[in-house]
Design a protein around this motif. Structure first.
Motif, PDB file in Angstrom:
ATOM      1  N   MET A   1       0.236   6.950 -20.726  1.00 50.70           N
ATOM      2  CA  MET A   1       0.673   6.102 -19.633  1.00 50.70           C
ATOM      3  C   MET A   1       1.798   5.157 -20.076  1.00 50.70           C
ATOM      4  N   LEU A   2       1.804   4.799 -21.346  1.00 54.70           N
ATOM      5  CA  LEU A   2       2.784   3.834 -21.827  1.00 54.70           C
ATOM      6  C   LEU A   2       4.207   4.409 -21.845  1.00 54.70           C
ATOM      7  N   HIS A   3       4.335   5.657 -22.271  1.00 55.16           N
ATOM      8  CA  HIS A   3       5.660   6.263 -22.383  1.00 55.16           C
ATOM      9  C   HIS A   3       6.374   6.350 -21.024  1.00 55.16           C
ATOM     10  N   PRO A   4       5.724   6.867 -19.970  1.00 54.63           N
ATOM     11  CA  PRO A   4       6.403   6.868 -18.665  1.00 54.63           C
ATOM     12  C   PRO A   4       6.714   5.459 -18.148  1.00 54.63           C
ATOM     13  N   ALA A  30       6.426  11.758 -18.855  1.00 57.36           N
ATOM     14  CA  ALA A  30       5.007  11.965 -18.584  1.00 57.36           C
ATOM     15  C   ALA A  30       4.503  13.321 -19.084  1.00 57.36           C
ATOM     16  N   LEU A  31       5.411  14.195 -19.478  1.00 52.13           N
ATOM     17  CA  LEU A  31       5.018  15.538 -19.919  1.00 52.13           C
ATOM     18  C   LEU A  31       4.376  15.515 -21.307  1.00 52.13           C
ATOM     19  N   PRO A  32       3.597  16.557 -21.623  1.00 49.83           N
ATOM     20  CA  PRO A  32       2.911  16.576 -22.926  1.00 49.83           C
ATOM     21  C   PRO A  32       3.842  16.904 -24.086  1.00 49.83           C
ATOM     22  N   LEU A  33       3.287  16.755 -25.283  1.00 44.46           N
ATOM     23  CA  LEU A  33       3.988  17.080 -26.525  1.00 44.46           C
ATOM     24  C   LEU A  33       4.451  18.529 -26.491  1.00 44.46           C
ATOM     25  N   GLY A  34       5.674  18.783 -26.899  1.00 41.89           N
ATOM     26  CA  GLY A  34       6.210  20.136 -26.890  1.00 41.89           C
ATOM     27  C   GLY A  34       5.646  20.998 -28.001  1.00 41.89           C
ATOM     28  N   ALA A  61      -3.948  14.460 -21.284  1.00 47.14           N
ATOM     29  CA  ALA A  61      -3.504  13.219 -20.658  1.00 47.14           C
ATOM     30  C   ALA A  61      -2.420  13.481 -19.616  1.00 47.14           C
ATOM     31  N   SER A  62      -1.635  14.532 -19.812  1.00 44.29           N
ATOM     32  CA  SER A  62      -0.554  14.807 -18.870  1.00 44.29           C
ATOM     33  C   SER A  62      -1.068  15.234 -17.502  1.00 44.29           C
ATOM     34  N   VAL A  63      -2.295  15.720 -17.442  1.00 42.24           N
ATOM     35  CA  VAL A  63      -2.875  16.044 -16.141  1.00 42.24           C
ATOM     36  C   VAL A  63      -2.895  14.781 -15.277  1.00 42.24           C
ATOM     37  N   VAL A  64      -3.231  13.671 -15.891  1.00 39.09           N
ATOM     38  CA  VAL A  64      -3.279  12.400 -15.165  1.00 39.09           C
ATOM     39  C   VAL A  64      -1.881  11.813 -14.999  1.00 39.09           C
ATOM     40  N   THR A  65      -1.114  11.740 -16.081  1.00 39.83           N
ATOM     41  CA  THR A  65       0.181  11.054 -16.015  1.00 39.83           C
ATOM     42  C   THR A  65       1.161  11.770 -15.099  1.00 39.83           C
ATOM     43  N   LEU A  68       0.072  11.277 -11.440  1.00 43.24           N
ATOM     44  CA  LEU A  68       0.362   9.925 -10.949  1.00 43.24           C
ATOM     45  C   LEU A  68       1.850   9.707 -10.710  1.00 43.24           C
ATOM     46  N   VAL A  69       2.661  10.147 -11.640  1.00 45.76           N
ATOM     47  CA  VAL A  69       4.111   9.962 -11.505  1.00 45.76           C
ATOM     48  C   VAL A  69       4.640  10.740 -10.307  1.00 45.76           C
ATOM     49  N   MET A  70       4.209  11.976 -10.159  1.00 47.47           N
ATOM     50  CA  MET A  70       4.679  12.792  -9.031  1.00 47.47           C
ATOM     51  C   MET A  70       4.186  12.220  -7.698  1.00 47.47           C
ATOM     52  N   ALA A  71       2.966  11.749  -7.664  1.00 46.31           N
ATOM     53  CA  ALA A  71       2.444  11.143  -6.436  1.00 46.31           C
ATOM     54  C   ALA A  71       3.220   9.864  -6.098  1.00 46.31           C
ATOM     55  N   PHE A  72       3.533   9.072  -7.103  1.00 41.35           N
ATOM     56  CA  PHE A  72       4.291   7.837  -6.888  1.00 41.35           C
ATOM     57  C   PHE A  72       5.665   8.140  -6.314  1.00 41.35           C
ATOM     58  N   PHE A  73       6.363   9.117  -6.899  1.00 40.04           N
ATOM     59  CA  PHE A  73       7.707   9.446  -6.423  1.00 40.04           C
ATOM     60  C   PHE A  73       7.685  10.173  -5.091  1.00 40.04           C
TER      61      PHE A  73
END
Length: 76
Positions: A1-4, A30-34, A61-65, A68-73
């Motif tokens: 959550m902190l990175h986004p 918000a995407l996961p580690l590559g 964690a990216s399932v949540v982040t 949330l980000v997509m819903a917000f936008f």
């Protein structure tokens, strides 16, 4: 959550970035580690377990982040 959240702070308020590209930057944050990190760890036999654990945790964690980000936008 902190990175986004940090990316949103930078892209929307501190740097002169077009709002369209700022949204893309926040979604990418918000995407996961590559997979590249795991491939390099495996290739050089260095911190393989830690890297794979990081990939699992960040993907979970990216399932949540990302949601949330997509819903917000979507509401903006």
């Amino acid at each position: 959550m902190l990175h986004p959240l940090l990316m949103a702070l930078l892209a929307f308020w501190l740097l002169p970035v077009d709002p369209f590209w700022a949204k893309i930057a926040v979604v990418c944050a918000a995407l996961p580690l590559g997979a590249t990190a795991f491939v390099l760890a495996q290739r050089y036999k260095l911190l393989e377990a830690e890297t794979s654990t990081g990939a699992v945790v960040s993907t979970s964690a990216s399932v949540v982040t990302v949601s949330l980000v997509m819903a917000f936008f979507a509401t903006r």
